[in-house]
Design a protein around this motif. Structure first.
Motif, mmCIF file in Angstrom:
data_model
loop_
_atom_site.group_PDB
_atom_site.id
_atom_site.type_symbol
_atom_site.label_atom_id
_atom_site.label_comp_id
_atom_site.label_asym_id
_atom_site.label_seq_id
_atom_site.Cartn_x
_atom_site.Cartn_y
_atom_site.Cartn_z
ATOM 1 N N GLN A 44 -53.617 8.889 5.196
ATOM 2 C CA GLN A 44 -53.202 8.627 3.811
ATOM 3 C C GLN A 44 -54.416 8.390 2.910
ATOM 4 O OE1 GLN A 44 -50.119 5.670 3.376
ATOM 5 N NE2 GLN A 44 -48.974 6.438 5.118
ATOM 6 N N ALA A 45 -55.552 8.048 3.541
ATOM 7 C CA ALA A 45 -56.777 7.825 2.762
ATOM 8 C C ALA A 45 -57.265 9.121 2.110
ATOM 9 C CB ALA A 45 -57.870 7.238 3.650
ATOM 10 N N THR A 89 -58.209 0.528 1.414
ATOM 11 C CA THR A 89 -58.011 1.976 1.540
ATOM 12 C C THR A 89 -56.737 2.237 2.344
ATOM 13 O OG1 THR A 89 -60.350 2.425 1.361
ATOM 14 C CG2 THR A 89 -59.039 4.076 2.513
ATOM 15 N N ALA A 90 -55.981 3.239 1.905
ATOM 16 C CA ALA A 90 -54.725 3.567 2.572
ATOM 17 C C ALA A 90 -54.959 3.836 4.053
ATOM 18 C CB ALA A 90 -54.091 4.781 1.897
ATOM 19 N N HIS A 91 -53.886 3.641 4.846
ATOM 20 C CA HIS A 91 -54.025 3.751 6.289
ATOM 21 C C HIS A 91 -54.227 5.202 6.757
ATOM 22 C CE1 HIS A 91 -53.543 2.834 10.458
ATOM 23 N NE2 HIS A 91 -52.663 3.820 10.544
ATOM 24 N N TRP A 142 -49.883 -5.418 5.865
ATOM 25 C CA TRP A 142 -49.610 -4.291 4.965
ATOM 26 C C TRP A 142 -48.238 -4.473 4.313
ATOM 27 C CZ3 TRP A 142 -53.146 -0.199 4.529
ATOM 28 C CH2 TRP A 142 -54.168 -0.177 5.478
ATOM 29 N N VAL A 184 -48.083 4.859 -1.770
ATOM 30 C CA VAL A 184 -48.993 5.064 -0.638
ATOM 31 C C VAL A 184 -49.477 3.681 -0.190
ATOM 32 C CG1 VAL A 184 -51.238 6.051 0.000
ATOM 33 C CG2 VAL A 184 -49.706 7.350 -1.479
ATOM 34 N N SER A 185 -49.708 3.504 1.112
ATOM 35 C CA SER A 185 -50.107 2.189 1.616
ATOM 36 C C SER A 185 -51.448 1.741 1.023
ATOM 37 C CB SER A 185 -50.225 2.238 3.136
ATOM 38 O OG SER A 185 -51.262 3.122 3.505
ATOM 39 N N GLY A 186 -51.726 0.461 1.103
ATOM 40 C CA GLY A 186 -52.987 -0.094 0.590
ATOM 41 C C GLY A 186 -52.836 -1.550 0.170
ATOM 42 N N ARG A 226 -54.305 7.637 -4.250
ATOM 43 C CA ARG A 226 -53.291 6.575 -4.285
ATOM 44 C C ARG A 226 -53.139 6.153 -5.744
ATOM 45 N NH1 ARG A 226 -52.881 0.938 -4.446
ATOM 46 N NH2 ARG A 226 -51.098 0.150 -3.269
ATOM 47 N N LEU A 268 -45.287 4.124 6.574
ATOM 48 C CA LEU A 268 -46.392 3.522 7.331
ATOM 49 C C LEU A 268 -46.071 3.638 8.819
ATOM 50 C CD1 LEU A 268 -47.271 0.123 5.621
ATOM 51 C CD2 LEU A 268 -48.829 1.972 6.160
ATOM 52 N N THR A 298 -45.582 1.611 -6.181
ATOM 53 C CA THR A 298 -46.646 2.214 -5.377
ATOM 54 C C THR A 298 -46.024 3.091 -4.298
ATOM 55 O OG1 THR A 298 -48.624 1.703 -4.098
ATOM 56 C CG2 THR A 298 -46.853 0.122 -3.923
#
Ligand SMILES: O=C(O)CCC(=O)C(=O)O
Ligand SMILES: [Fe+2]
Length: 364
Positions: A296-297, A291-293, A258, A233-235, A301, A19, A231
């Motif tokens: 990354q969206a 939604t991922a940052h 986050w 991926v961010s979200g 994910r 991130l 996980t």
């Protein structure tokens, strides 16, 4: 472990995407699986202290073979789940039906896309019931043909995750001064519990359709004892310690932080049974998925979630210990629901009150 760039993210690579430093993140406390397995007094106390505040911590799996195996299994499962959900026709996925008693989310395919609307999905998931693989409460029940070839993998993975679940439950017993077995004997692998393994896929959103701005999974607490999440991926977001709440489930938008995915770790949170068993001493962790940052969206994910729930017959009432606030005589005299009845009612309430997936327009 070295981190990877967005371009390097591929099915063979299990390093989470970092991130950006400027994002407001919740630095989760870290706990060692090997120390918990050794019943280390300081480490088990750390777990209970965290669970008395937020209910969320990072469990480092890499310092014990059980943890390392589980990390590898979760990575395999991520790829398998991603491949299946991204490639299988929607009609086939929909044949993996939820339970008759709608509202019990431990089995079947769910999708937030409405039929015929051509709208991209917020999230889809396959839910593999632990019960049907071990306790077999539904005679003749089988996994769908596209999951059946992987049945042994699902069983092995759930067996490993259950071992880790018992390690965490034993740490809670130790620090709450409960008789050994109070939790570990009531969260059995081979008893009906409605526990499950879930693989979630959040496809890329695309631009300009308003999806990025809406949470993919609305703020909720899990209807379980323990959730163990992988996980990459961010979200995932959880409220800051000094969050401002509009009501008990609704922090203000700027209260959310986050959570940074970490290689070799799983994110553990307590669910709704624990505040009941401990009369509020331990907390169920509020969380949501957005939604991922940034770029990354544009990725799929995928998360892998293991849950542990009590055996169906367990009474949902506070336990007695010097570490657990005592009930009043009136409260103690009230009959307690069994875990099965309690869980079914809570999940039905989620649907009724339009929480969690429903707000994201789930059709099931
Ligand atoms: O996908 C995630 O990161 C979390 C999913 C979740 O909270 C759930 O399925 O209850
Ligand atoms: Fe959740």
């Amino acid at each position: 472990m070295a981190t990877v760039t967005l371009e390097q993210f591929n099915p063979a690579n299990f390093e989470p995407i970092p991130l950006p430093d400027h994002l407001p993140t919740y630095e989760l406390p870290r706990v060692s699986i090997s120390k918990l397995m050794g019943k280390d007094e300081a480490e088990t106390k750390t777990v209970v202290d965290i669970c008395a505040r937020t209910g969320f911590f990072l469990l480092n799996l890499m310092d014990h073979p059980l943890g390392r195996n589980l990390w590898e299994s979760a990575c395999k499962l991520r790829n398998l789940g991603q491949h299946i959900m991204a490639t299988l026709p929607e009609e086939d996925k929909k044949l993996f039906l939820q339970r008759e008693e709608r509202g019990v989310l431990d089995r079947g395919y769910t999708s937030s896309a409405r039929d015929g609307q051509g709208v991209a999905k917020f999230v889809e998931s396959i839910n593999i019931p632990r019960d049907e693989l071990f306790a077999k409460p539904t005679p003749g029940w089988e996994l769908p043909s596209w999951l059946k070839p992987h049945e042994d993998l699902f069983k092995n993975i759930q067996t490993e995750a259950h071992k880790v679940e018992l390690v965490i439950l034993a740490a809670l017993e130790q620090q709450l001064e409960l008789k050994p077995g109070t939790f570990t004997d009531t969260h059995q692998l081979e008893a009906p519990t409605h526990s499950f393994l879930r693989v979630l896929r959040y496809p890329p959103t695309g631009d300009g359709n308003g999806m990025r701005e809406r949470p993919r999974v609305f703020a909720h607490r899990d209807v379980v004892s323990i959730s163990m999440l992988f996980t990459w991926v961010s979200g995932l977001q959880i409220p800051r310690d000094d969050a401002v709440y509009l009501n008990s489930d609704t922090p203000t938008e700027d209260s959310w932080l986050w959570v940074r995915p970490e290689a070799g770790h799983m994110i553990v949170n307590l669910g709704d049974t624990m505040p009941i068993f401990t009369n509020g001493a331990l907390k169920s962790g509020l969380h949501r998925v957005v939604t991922a940052h940034g770029d990354q969206a544009n990725l799929d994910r995928v998360s892998v979630l293991f849950t542990g729930r009590p055996n169906w017959g367990v009474p949902m009432a506070p336990l007695v210990s010097s570490k657990i606030p005592a009930q009043s005589a009136e409260e103690a005299a009230r009959p307690a629901d069994s875990c099965k009845v309690w869980g079914d009612n809570v999940i039905k309430g989620y649907y009724k009150d339009n929480v969690k997936w429903n707000k994201a327009e789930v059709s099931v």
